[in-house]
Design an enzyme around this catalytic site. Structure first.
Site, PDB file in Angstrom:
ATOM      1  N   ASP A  71      -3.062   7.407  -0.474  1.00 28.87           N
ATOM      2  CA  ASP A  71      -4.423   7.091  -0.915  1.00 28.87           C
ATOM      3  C   ASP A  71      -4.368   6.740  -2.404  1.00 28.87           C
ATOM      4  O   ASP A  71      -3.393   7.060  -3.089  1.00 28.87           O
ATOM      5  CB  ASP A  71      -5.354   8.284  -0.682  1.00 28.87           C
ATOM      6  CG  ASP A  71      -6.828   7.906  -0.770  1.00 28.87           C
ATOM      7  OD1 ASP A  71      -7.132   6.697  -0.712  1.00 28.87           O
ATOM      8  OD2 ASP A  71      -7.666   8.807  -0.914  1.00 28.87           O
ATOM      9  N   GLY A  72      -5.409   6.080  -2.901  1.00 30.89           N
ATOM     10  CA  GLY A  72      -5.483   5.748  -4.325  1.00 30.89           C
ATOM     11  C   GLY A  72      -4.858   4.420  -4.689  1.00 30.89           C
ATOM     12  O   GLY A  72      -4.771   4.084  -5.876  1.00 30.89           O
ATOM     13  N   ASN A  73      -4.425   3.627  -3.696  1.00 35.13           N
ATOM     14  CA  ASN A  73      -3.740   2.364  -3.991  1.00 35.13           C
ATOM     15  C   ASN A  73      -4.641   1.347  -4.693  1.00 35.13           C
ATOM     16  O   ASN A  73      -4.213   0.673  -5.615  1.00 35.13           O
ATOM     17  CB  ASN A  73      -3.192   1.756  -2.691  1.00 35.13           C
ATOM     18  CG  ASN A  73      -2.117   2.605  -2.065  1.00 35.13           C
ATOM     19  OD1 ASN A  73      -0.983   2.607  -2.510  1.00 35.13           O
ATOM     20  ND2 ASN A  73      -2.480   3.350  -1.022  1.00 35.13           N
ATOM     21  N   GLY A  74      -5.905   1.240  -4.234  1.00 35.98           N
ATOM     22  CA  GLY A  74      -6.813   0.276  -4.851  1.00 35.98           C
ATOM     23  C   GLY A  74      -7.083   0.610  -6.300  1.00 35.98           C
ATOM     24  O   GLY A  74      -6.998  -0.249  -7.179  1.00 35.98           O
ATOM     25  N   ARG A  75      -7.406   1.881  -6.566  1.00 40.94           N
ATOM     26  CA  ARG A  75      -7.650   2.310  -7.948  1.00 40.94           C
ATOM     27  C   ARG A  75      -6.410   2.099  -8.803  1.00 40.94           C
ATOM     28  O   ARG A  75      -6.485   1.596  -9.927  1.00 40.94           O
ATOM     29  CB  ARG A  75      -8.070   3.780  -7.967  1.00 40.94           C
ATOM     30  CG  ARG A  75      -9.523   4.016  -7.593  1.00 40.94           C
ATOM     31  CD  ARG A  75      -9.790   5.490  -7.353  1.00 40.94           C
ATOM     32  NE  ARG A  75      -9.287   5.922  -6.051  1.00 40.94           N
ATOM     33  CZ  ARG A  75      -8.895   7.155  -5.765  1.00 40.94           C
ATOM     34  NH1 ARG A  75      -8.926   8.089  -6.694  1.00 40.94           N
ATOM     35  NH2 ARG A  75      -8.477   7.460  -4.546  1.00 40.94           N
ATOM     36  N   LEU A  76      -5.243   2.481  -8.263  1.00 36.83           N
ATOM     37  CA  LEU A  76      -4.009   2.331  -9.038  1.00 36.83           C
ATOM     38  C   LEU A  76      -3.703   0.859  -9.307  1.00 36.83           C
ATOM     39  O   LEU A  76      -3.232   0.510 -10.392  1.00 36.83           O
ATOM     40  CB  LEU A  76      -2.844   2.985  -8.297  1.00 36.83           C
ATOM     41  CG  LEU A  76      -1.500   2.972  -9.030  1.00 36.83           C
ATOM     42  CD1 LEU A  76      -1.595   3.688 -10.375  1.00 36.83           C
ATOM     43  CD2 LEU A  76      -0.408   3.604  -8.168  1.00 36.83           C
ATOM     44  N   SER A  77      -3.995  -0.017  -8.350  1.00 40.06           N
ATOM     45  CA  SER A  77      -3.731  -1.446  -8.554  1.00 40.06           C
ATOM     46  C   SER A  77      -4.530  -1.990  -9.733  1.00 40.06           C
ATOM     47  O   SER A  77      -4.051  -2.856 -10.474  1.00 40.06           O
ATOM     48  CB  SER A  77      -4.058  -2.246  -7.283  1.00 40.06           C
ATOM     49  OG  SER A  77      -5.461  -2.409  -7.108  1.00 40.06           O
ATOM     50  N   TYR A  88     -13.403 -10.575  -2.683  1.00 43.95           N
ATOM     51  CA  TYR A  88     -12.169  -9.832  -3.003  1.00 43.95           C
ATOM     52  C   TYR A  88     -11.394  -9.502  -1.736  1.00 43.95           C
ATOM     53  O   TYR A  88     -10.196  -9.814  -1.617  1.00 43.95           O
ATOM     54  CB  TYR A  88     -12.567  -8.569  -3.761  1.00 43.95           C
ATOM     55  CG  TYR A  88     -11.507  -7.508  -3.933  1.00 43.95           C
ATOM     56  CD1 TYR A  88     -10.409  -7.716  -4.773  1.00 43.95           C
ATOM     57  CD2 TYR A  88     -11.617  -6.268  -3.303  1.00 43.95           C
ATOM     58  CE1 TYR A  88      -9.453  -6.716  -4.963  1.00 43.95           C
ATOM     59  CE2 TYR A  88     -10.674  -5.275  -3.489  1.00 43.95           C
ATOM     60  CZ  TYR A  88      -9.592  -5.497  -4.316  1.00 43.95           C
ATOM     61  OH  TYR A  88      -8.661  -4.515  -4.501  1.00 43.95           O
ATOM     62  N   HIS A 120       0.855  -1.199   0.000  1.00 42.92           N
ATOM     63  CA  HIS A 120       0.000   0.000   0.000  1.00 42.92           C
ATOM     64  C   HIS A 120       0.891   1.249   0.000  1.00 42.92           C
ATOM     65  O   HIS A 120       0.875   2.047   0.948  1.00 42.92           O
ATOM     66  CB  HIS A 120      -0.936  -0.013   1.216  1.00 42.92           C
ATOM     67  CG  HIS A 120      -2.378   0.122   0.845  1.00 42.92           C
ATOM     68  ND1 HIS A 120      -3.017  -0.755   0.008  1.00 42.92           N
ATOM     69  CD2 HIS A 120      -3.319   1.058   1.182  1.00 42.92           C
ATOM     70  CE1 HIS A 120      -4.274  -0.405  -0.140  1.00 42.92           C
ATOM     71  NE2 HIS A 120      -4.480   0.710   0.545  1.00 42.92           N
TER      72      HIS A 120
END
Length: 349
Positions: free
Chosen positions: A201-207, A239, A197
């Site tokens: 912020d934004g890790n999920g979207r970037l992944s 998930y 991580h």
């Protein structure tokens, strides 16, 4: 150190990879859809991907609201955080779709994609493009955007730079050595990325952006035409469970990659199944629809929706004739009627 030597390849994993790769080969030889049809498929998938990926992280914008927002992207002024996140996600996805050949997996490119992802987000201006400086943890959200609590703890800010260097180096070395199937390599890379991580912020979207980038670079050229993010959104509990089960073991002597890889490959297989169904429907539509009905469906696929007024301007036909065509298209499952009265519009099923 990332230990992939403990990876157990089950029969289910082998079967999922085989099915996905079979479609990958068939897609290369497809040639049955015209460029405008492919463009329409990609547009619908892009809207679904943007809507789903941002909703997973707590946004409340529907796909219809995302579609309307995308039509005004040139304005570059967004009043809410949800709109800012959607705009950034849309621009980064378009960059990946158009330039994936020129975006190898490096830390610099990852940071640049993160910066671009949050470019419109005022709240994130202080940290975009830079690794985290304070601890963060992964939280889950329900369908209304309400936080459900912490899913798992992540790497410390102190450890993050060295862990990211290790992760990127490992991926490129393993890819060059050809020791792991590309889908296994991508799956492991993504789950470790999320365990670190690395950004505030934004890790999920970037992944999910990086998943599409890595799939395209590995030759899975169909990826932009069916939304993987939509599949994940519709199985959010599974998930998060798969993430938690694998991520708790990553730093151990024998990581358990199985829960995450099974989820990841099942999601990819569902992405393929949905795209295959759309292609078959495209073939059927092209073969059987009257010319006027085909115009209506093609407009809806290109723009995400169609109204009676748009159909009149598009075709020059009278309202009663078009009413009958819309009724038939809804009955046959090609379109779904939304709203009522003057606000009625038709979208893809």
């Amino acid at each position: 150190m990332i230990r992939s030597d403990s990876l157990h390849i089950s029969l289910e994993i082998l079967g999922l990879i085989s099915g996905i790769d079979e479609f990958k080969g068939a897609w290369r030889a497809l040639g049955v859809l015209a460029p405008d049809r492919l463009l329409a498929l990609r547009r619908v998938a892009t809207i679904e991907s943007i809507g789903s990926s941002t909703r997973i992280e707590g946004s409340r914008l529907s796909d219809q609201e995302v579609e309307r927002l995308l039509s005004t992207l040139q304005i570059k002024s967004f009043t809410t955080r949800d709109e800012q996140e959607v705009a950034g996600y849309a621009e980064v996805m378009e960059l990946v779709f158009s330039s994936w050949q020129d975006i190898p997996l490096t830390e610099n490119h990852i940071r640049q994609l993160h910066r671009d992802l949050l470019i419109h987000s005022d709240k994130d201006a202080w940290h975009r493009g830079g690794y985290k400086t304070s601890t963060n943890s992964v939280a889950a959200f329900d369908e209304t955007g309400k936080p459900l609590g912490v899913v798992f703890e992540t790497a410390t800010p102190f450890d993050t730079p060295s862990l990211m260097t290790e992760l990127v180096t490992w991926f490129n070395e393993e890819r060059d050595a050809n020791r792991l199937h590309p889908l296994l390599l991508i799956g492991i890379w993504i789950v470790v990325f999320l365990e670190i991580h690395p950004f505030q912020d934004g890790n999920g979207r970037l992944s999910r952006v990086l998943t599409t980038l890595l799939l395209l670079r590995a030759g899975y050229a169909y990826a932009p035409y069916s939304s993987l993010e939509s599949v994940i959104e519709q199985s959010k509990e599974t998930y998060y469970l798969a993430l938690r089960q694998t991520q708790g073991t990553i730093r151990s002597a024998a990581p358990n990659w199985q829960p995450w890889l099974v989820f990841f490959l099942r999601a990819l297989a569902e992405q393929v199944r949905r795209l295959n169904r759309k292609i078959e429907r495209e073939k059927l539509v092209l073969a059987t629809l009257p010319a006027l009905a085909l115009q209506i469906v093609e407009f809806a696929r290109e723009h995400g929706r169609i109204t009676m007024g748009e159909a009149i301007r598009l075709t020059g036909s009278n309202r009663n004739t078009l009413k009958q065509h819309f009724r038939t298209l809804v009955e046959q499952g090609h379109l779904v009627k939304q709203g009522g009265g003057r606000g009625t519009w038709y979208g893809l099923r």
